[in-house]
Design an enzyme around this catalytic site. Sequence first.
Site, PDB file in Angstrom:
ATOM      1  CB  CYS A  96      -0.768  -7.994  -3.135  1.00  0.00           C
ATOM      2  SG  CYS A  96      -0.580  -7.603  -1.386  1.00  0.00           S
ATOM      3  CD  GLU A  97       3.894  -2.425  -1.596  1.00  0.00           C
ATOM      4  OE1 GLU A  97       3.945  -1.783  -0.537  1.00  0.00           O
ATOM      5  OE2 GLU A  97       4.228  -1.940  -2.706  1.00  0.00           O
ATOM      6  CG  HIS A  98       1.344  -6.033   1.877  1.00  0.00           C
ATOM      7  ND1 HIS A  98       0.107  -5.462   2.084  1.00  0.00           N
ATOM      8  CD2 HIS A  98       2.248  -5.013   1.966  1.00  0.00           C
ATOM      9  CE1 HIS A  98       0.246  -4.167   2.297  1.00  0.00           C
ATOM     10  NE2 HIS A  98       1.526  -3.873   2.226  1.00  0.00           N
ATOM     11  CG  HIS A  99       0.692 -11.849   1.376  1.00  0.00           C
ATOM     12  ND1 HIS A  99      -0.184 -10.839   1.724  1.00  0.00           N
ATOM     13  CD2 HIS A  99       1.006 -12.491   2.532  1.00  0.00           C
ATOM     14  CE1 HIS A  99      -0.396 -10.866   3.022  1.00  0.00           C
ATOM     15  NE2 HIS A  99       0.309 -11.847   3.546  1.00  0.00           N
ATOM     16  CD  GLN A 159      -8.092  -1.973  -5.132  1.00  0.00           C
ATOM     17  OE1 GLN A 159      -8.037  -3.178  -4.883  1.00  0.00           O
ATOM     18  NE2 GLN A 159      -9.243  -1.337  -5.238  1.00  0.00           N
ATOM     19  CG  HIS A 212      -6.712  -7.483  -3.069  1.00  0.00           C
ATOM     20  ND1 HIS A 212      -5.507  -6.801  -3.068  1.00  0.00           N
ATOM     21  CD2 HIS A 212      -7.653  -6.595  -3.490  1.00  0.00           C
ATOM     22  CE1 HIS A 212      -5.716  -5.546  -3.461  1.00  0.00           C
ATOM     23  NE2 HIS A 212      -7.009  -5.402  -3.718  1.00  0.00           N
ATOM     24  CB  CYS A 236      -3.195 -11.459  -0.105  1.00  0.00           C
ATOM     25  SG  CYS A 236      -3.882  -9.814  -0.327  1.00  0.00           S
TER      26      CYS A 236
END
Length: 203
Positions: free
Chosen positions: A92-95, A133, A161, A163
């Site tokens: 995941c590119e956010h976390h 995703q 996920h 996250c």
Amino acid sequence: MSSDSQHNKNFRIDDSPVDVDAIKQAVRTILTAVGEDPDRPGLLETPRRVAHMYAEMFSGLHLNPERHLEVTFPETYDEMVLVRDIRFTSMCEHHLLPFTGVAHVAYIPDGKVTGLSKLARVVEEVSRRPQVQERMTQTIADLVDQRLNTAGVGCVISAEHSCMSIRGIRKAGSTTVTSALRGIFKTDHATRTEFMSLVNGQR
């Protein structure tokens, strides 16, 4: 860089263009920032291990998954081809936490087919990059559609996920399902229904 040297189990750190030393230094900085001592025995090798892990997990950034679809075979078959349950782990590119699940990829040939393993290779390499995703699902569908000139493509991904499961709301076991439909999979109700039934293991 060798075409398959960074593919999953055959990954070699020596072939990676990733700046390993920069990652190692960044990991040391993070360990210090959270109150740890990066020089204590248990953490001495952690920066190196993390750098190698990131180089492997993000190897798809430096590869072109389209190449797996270059070899095709003339074929008059015009029914659905589905490869189900292609397991993957992405980030995941956010976390920068992993999400893990399965992809189901189907297409209806329009005069040519590709090797079944090639669809799995596309999923594997697309998964090896930081992303969401939703974009991963669209990327896979578009690659297959454009390279094979299909009558239609369907891609469904189901994943858990980290996250969501180990931080924040902490809902372990919840899954996210995304789909991308192209061509007849989007315009024809019967084809879409058949695809979803096969994905769900129904006939």
